[in-house]
Scaffold this motif. Structure first.
Motif, PDB file in Angstrom:
ATOM      1  N   PHE A 102       0.814  -1.206   0.000  1.00 38.46           N
ATOM      2  CA  PHE A 102       0.000   0.000   0.000  1.00 38.46           C
ATOM      3  C   PHE A 102       0.853   1.264   0.000  1.00 38.46           C
ATOM      4  CE2 PHE A 102      -3.363  -2.935   1.254  1.00 38.46           C
ATOM      5  CZ  PHE A 102      -4.424  -2.448   0.508  1.00 38.46           C
ATOM      6  N   SER A 103       2.101   1.165   0.461  1.00 33.85           N
ATOM      7  CA  SER A 103       3.000   2.314   0.367  1.00 33.85           C
ATOM      8  C   SER A 103       3.345   2.604  -1.087  1.00 33.85           C
ATOM      9  CB  SER A 103       4.279   2.051   1.171  1.00 33.85           C
ATOM     10  OG  SER A 103       4.003   1.975   2.549  1.00 33.85           O
ATOM     11  N   LEU A 104       3.514   1.553  -1.880  1.00 32.72           N
ATOM     12  CA  LEU A 104       3.763   1.762  -3.308  1.00 32.72           C
ATOM     13  C   LEU A 104       2.562   2.424  -3.977  1.00 32.72           C
ATOM     14  CD1 LEU A 104       5.520  -1.616  -4.207  1.00 32.72           C
ATOM     15  CD2 LEU A 104       6.581   0.632  -3.957  1.00 32.72           C
ATOM     16  N   LEU A 105       1.371   2.007  -3.571  1.00 34.16           N
ATOM     17  CA  LEU A 105       0.174   2.656  -4.087  1.00 34.16           C
ATOM     18  C   LEU A 105       0.075   4.094  -3.586  1.00 34.16           C
ATOM     19  CD1 LEU A 105      -2.342  -0.290  -3.600  1.00 34.16           C
ATOM     20  CD2 LEU A 105      -1.483   0.589  -5.774  1.00 34.16           C
ATOM     21  N   ALA A 106       0.557   4.324  -2.364  1.00 32.89           N
ATOM     22  CA  ALA A 106       0.542   5.678  -1.809  1.00 32.89           C
ATOM     23  C   ALA A 106       1.452   6.605  -2.603  1.00 32.89           C
ATOM     24  CB  ALA A 106       0.965   5.648  -0.343  1.00 32.89           C
ATOM     25  N   VAL A 107       2.556   6.070  -3.127  1.00 33.53           N
ATOM     26  CA  VAL A 107       3.442   6.883  -3.967  1.00 33.53           C
ATOM     27  C   VAL A 107       2.684   7.408  -5.180  1.00 33.53           C
ATOM     28  CG1 VAL A 107       5.494   6.852  -5.441  1.00 33.53           C
ATOM     29  CG2 VAL A 107       5.545   5.717  -3.223  1.00 33.53           C
ATOM     30  N   ALA A 108       1.959   6.491  -5.833  1.00 36.28           N
ATOM     31  CA  ALA A 108       1.169   6.898  -7.002  1.00 36.28           C
ATOM     32  C   ALA A 108       0.061   7.853  -6.602  1.00 36.28           C
ATOM     33  CB  ALA A 108       0.593   5.660  -7.691  1.00 36.28           C
ATOM     34  N   GLN A 109      -0.614   7.543  -5.502  1.00 32.67           N
ATOM     35  CA  GLN A 109      -1.722   8.384  -5.048  1.00 32.67           C
ATOM     36  C   GLN A 109      -1.257   9.799  -4.721  1.00 32.67           C
ATOM     37  OE1 GLN A 109      -3.253   8.263  -0.957  1.00 32.67           O
ATOM     38  NE2 GLN A 109      -5.139   7.411  -1.814  1.00 32.67           N
ATOM     39  N   ALA A 110      -0.184   9.910  -3.946  1.00 26.76           N
ATOM     40  CA  ALA A 110       0.322  11.222  -3.551  1.00 26.76           C
ATOM     41  C   ALA A 110       0.815  12.005  -4.762  1.00 26.76           C
ATOM     42  CB  ALA A 110       1.442  11.062  -2.527  1.00 26.76           C
ATOM     43  N   SER A 111       1.467  11.327  -5.683  1.00 27.26           N
ATOM     44  CA  SER A 111       1.975  12.001  -6.885  1.00 27.26           C
ATOM     45  C   SER A 111       0.837  12.564  -7.722  1.00 27.26           C
ATOM     46  CB  SER A 111       2.814  11.027  -7.724  1.00 27.26           C
ATOM     47  OG  SER A 111       3.906  10.530  -6.987  1.00 27.26           O
ATOM     48  N   ILE A 112      -0.221  11.770  -7.900  1.00 25.29           N
ATOM     49  CA  ILE A 112      -1.366  12.221  -8.690  1.00 25.29           C
ATOM     50  C   ILE A 112      -2.060  13.386  -7.996  1.00 25.29           C
ATOM     51  CG2 ILE A 112      -3.637  11.555  -9.559  1.00 25.29           C
ATOM     52  CD1 ILE A 112      -2.520   8.707  -9.900  1.00 25.29           C
ATOM     53  N   ALA A 113      -2.282  13.262  -6.669  1.00 24.89           N
ATOM     54  CA  ALA A 113      -2.996  14.304  -5.928  1.00 24.89           C
ATOM     55  C   ALA A 113      -2.235  15.622  -5.952  1.00 24.89           C
ATOM     56  CB  ALA A 113      -3.233  13.849  -4.490  1.00 24.89           C
ATOM     57  N   VAL A 114      -0.922  15.566  -5.709  1.00 20.69           N
ATOM     58  CA  VAL A 114      -0.113  16.792  -5.700  1.00 20.69           C
ATOM     59  C   VAL A 114      -0.062  17.406  -7.091  1.00 20.69           C
ATOM     60  CG1 VAL A 114       2.230  17.678  -5.427  1.00 20.69           C
ATOM     61  CG2 VAL A 114       1.260  16.161  -3.694  1.00 20.69           C
ATOM     62  N   THR A 115       0.157  16.583  -8.106  1.00 25.13           N
ATOM     63  CA  THR A 115       0.215  17.090  -9.475  1.00 25.13           C
ATOM     64  C   THR A 115      -1.094  17.762  -9.874  1.00 25.13           C
ATOM     65  OG1 THR A 115       1.796  15.365 -10.113  1.00 25.13           O
ATOM     66  CG2 THR A 115       0.582  16.444 -11.887  1.00 25.13           C
ATOM     67  N   PHE A 116      -2.202  17.114  -9.542  1.00 24.18           N
ATOM     68  CA  PHE A 116      -3.514  17.668  -9.907  1.00 24.18           C
ATOM     69  C   PHE A 116      -3.785  18.966  -9.162  1.00 24.18           C
ATOM     70  CE2 PHE A 116      -8.147  17.955  -9.645  1.00 24.18           C
ATOM     71  CZ  PHE A 116      -8.509  17.741 -10.963  1.00 24.18           C
ATOM     72  N   ALA A 117      -3.472  18.982  -7.853  1.00 23.87           N
ATOM     73  CA  ALA A 117      -3.749  20.181  -7.055  1.00 23.87           C
ATOM     74  C   ALA A 117      -2.942  21.376  -7.537  1.00 23.87           C
ATOM     75  CB  ALA A 117      -3.446  19.907  -5.583  1.00 23.87           C
ATOM     76  N   VAL A 118      -1.690  21.136  -7.917  1.00 21.90           N
ATOM     77  CA  VAL A 118      -0.802  22.240  -8.292  1.00 21.90           C
ATOM     78  C   VAL A 118      -1.006  22.669  -9.730  1.00 21.90           C
ATOM     79  CG1 VAL A 118       1.612  22.916  -8.559  1.00 21.90           C
ATOM     80  CG2 VAL A 118       0.903  21.609  -6.548  1.00 21.90           C
ATOM     81  N   TRP A 119      -0.997  21.717 -10.654  1.00 22.34           N
ATOM     82  CA  TRP A 119      -0.987  22.099 -12.071  1.00 22.34           C
ATOM     83  C   TRP A 119      -2.372  22.150 -12.721  1.00 22.34           C
ATOM     84  CZ3 TRP A 119       3.447  19.349 -10.401  1.00 22.34           C
ATOM     85  CH2 TRP A 119       4.631  20.068 -10.548  1.00 22.34           C
ATOM     86  N   VAL A 120      -3.372  21.565 -12.094  1.00 29.27           N
ATOM     87  CA  VAL A 120      -4.725  21.634 -12.657  1.00 29.27           C
ATOM     88  C   VAL A 120      -5.596  22.591 -11.839  1.00 29.27           C
ATOM     89  CG1 VAL A 120      -6.812  20.342 -13.244  1.00 29.27           C
ATOM     90  CG2 VAL A 120      -4.558  19.303 -13.592  1.00 29.27           C
ATOM     91  N   CYS A 121      -5.551  22.440 -10.514  1.00 31.91           N
ATOM     92  CA  CYS A 121      -6.392  23.283  -9.650  1.00 31.91           C
ATOM     93  C   CYS A 121      -5.747  24.627  -9.341  1.00 31.91           C
ATOM     94  CB  CYS A 121      -6.710  22.552  -8.354  1.00 31.91           C
ATOM     95  SG  CYS A 121      -7.626  21.014  -8.588  1.00 31.91           S
ATOM     96  N   GLY A 122      -4.472  24.784  -9.649  1.00 31.51           N
ATOM     97  CA  GLY A 122      -3.812  26.072  -9.471  1.00 31.51           C
ATOM     98  C   GLY A 122      -3.378  26.383  -8.058  1.00 31.51           C
ATOM     99  N   LEU A 123      -3.163  25.355  -7.232  1.00 33.20           N
ATOM    100  CA  LEU A 123      -2.691  25.585  -5.865  1.00 33.20           C
ATOM    101  C   LEU A 123      -1.267  26.153  -5.916  1.00 33.20           C
ATOM    102  CD1 LEU A 123      -3.196  25.259  -2.813  1.00 33.20           C
ATOM    103  CD2 LEU A 123      -2.165  22.977  -2.995  1.00 33.20           C
ATOM    104  N   THR A 124      -1.064  27.287  -5.300  1.00 35.75           N
ATOM    105  CA  THR A 124       0.238  27.951  -5.321  1.00 35.75           C
ATOM    106  C   THR A 124       1.136  27.377  -4.236  1.00 35.75           C
ATOM    107  OG1 THR A 124      -0.774  29.993  -6.128  1.00 35.75           O
ATOM    108  CG2 THR A 124       1.426  30.160  -5.145  1.00 35.75           C
ATOM    109  N   ILE A 125       2.313  26.947  -4.642  1.00 38.05           N
ATOM    110  CA  ILE A 125       3.291  26.384  -3.713  1.00 38.05           C
ATOM    111  C   ILE A 125       4.550  27.241  -3.786  1.00 38.05           C
ATOM    112  CG2 ILE A 125       4.670  24.363  -3.085  1.00 38.05           C
ATOM    113  CD1 ILE A 125       1.676  23.975  -2.727  1.00 38.05           C
ATOM    114  N   GLU A 126       4.855  27.911  -2.679  1.00 34.74           N
ATOM    115  CA  GLU A 126       6.034  28.777  -2.643  1.00 34.74           C
ATOM    116  C   GLU A 126       7.313  27.996  -2.375  1.00 34.74           C
ATOM    117  OE1 GLU A 126       5.885  31.846  -3.452  1.00 34.74           O
ATOM    118  OE2 GLU A 126       3.707  32.132  -3.440  1.00 34.74           O
ATOM    119  N   GLY A 127       7.205  26.879  -1.692  1.00 36.14           N
ATOM    120  CA  GLY A 127       8.377  26.084  -1.355  1.00 36.14           C
ATOM    121  C   GLY A 127       8.650  25.009  -2.390  1.00 36.14           C
TER     122      GLY A 127
END
Length: 244
Positions: A102-127
């Motif tokens: 499930f940690s391997l699945l978590a890698v995919a899950q976290a990558s998709i969620a972060v990518t979508f939030a930042v590059w599709v939803c426009g979440l601004t990340i300063e760091g």
């Protein structure tokens, strides 16, 4: 514990999940859709920029908790775990194998969620986006570890859901989503310091605002790692062969 047996257990779990498209969708798609829905609700406001980092922690954490706990419980209720433990496979091998899968699945899950939030939803990340991903990954694995721990005590899927008010809801309420933790009453703030989700949310907010050093962020990840290890160890000790 044996590395070969642990890897074999992880491979078996991943093979089972590969043939279950609904579980794959729940793990990989649903958290992203919920983040997207939240961004859509607050599309004309700055609310998503404020709560978006916390949602990256919250939705994957809840989904990993539910899926892991129910999947592990079904292994025990069906008698599969009892048959496995009759072989040289130990409880530690079983728990670590599930954690790895499930940690391997978590890698995919976290990558998709972060990518979508930042590059599709426009979440601004300063760091650093990589630090954000590291925290999100640790948070998702935390949900897996707590799910394994809950499954060791639950007898039915309904009881797994009953564990959410104990293990999940207090962390949501005191994690800083609704009110910054430093504005909570002193007693509640002290309690929140001992809740792992609080550290994940603090770290994600800090990365998003670039308000803390990388060393501080990694310190929060280390705290999450300590909770993960503790939950895995306790889960392996308390795991029963079969549900009565």
């Amino acid at each position: 514990m044996n590395a070969r047996r642990t890897l074999a257990t992880a491979g078996r779990v991943l093979q089972q999940i590969r043939h279950d498209p609904r579980t794959i969708a729940l793990l990989l798609v649903v958290p992203t859709l919920l983040i997207g829905l939240l961004a859509w609700i607050f599309v004309d406001t700055d609310v998503f920029q404020t709560i978006g980092p916390a949602m990256i922690a919250l939705f994957p954490f809840i989904v990993m908790f539910l899926v892991t706990s129910i999947a592990t419980l079904r292994e025990r209720r069906s008698g599969t775990l009892e048959r496995l433990l009759a072989m040289p496979l130990g409880r530690g091998d079983f728990i670590l194998g599930y954690t790895l899968a499930f940690s391997l699945l978590a890698v995919a899950q976290a990558s998709i969620a972060v990518t979508f939030a930042v590059w599709v939803c426009g979440l601004t990340i300063e760091g650093s986006i990589w630090l954000l991903l590291a925290v999100a990954l640790a948070d998702a694995i935390l949900g897996t570890a707590l799910g394994l721990l809950a499954s060791a005590f639950a007898r039915t899927e309904f009881q797994v859901v009953q564990f959410m008010p104990v293990l999940v809801f207090p962390q949501i309420l005191l994690g800083g989503i609704f009110l910054p933790r430093d504005q909570l009453p002193p007693v509640l703030e002290a309690i929140s310091d001992w809740l792992p989700l609080s550290h994940a949310i603090d770290a994600l907010n800090a990365v998003a605002a670039d308000s803390e050093s990388a060393a501080w962020i990694w310190g929060q990840i280390a705290i999450l790692g300590a909770f993960i290890v503790g939950a895995i160890v306790l889960g392996s000790i308390t795991l029963r062969r079969r549900t009565p």
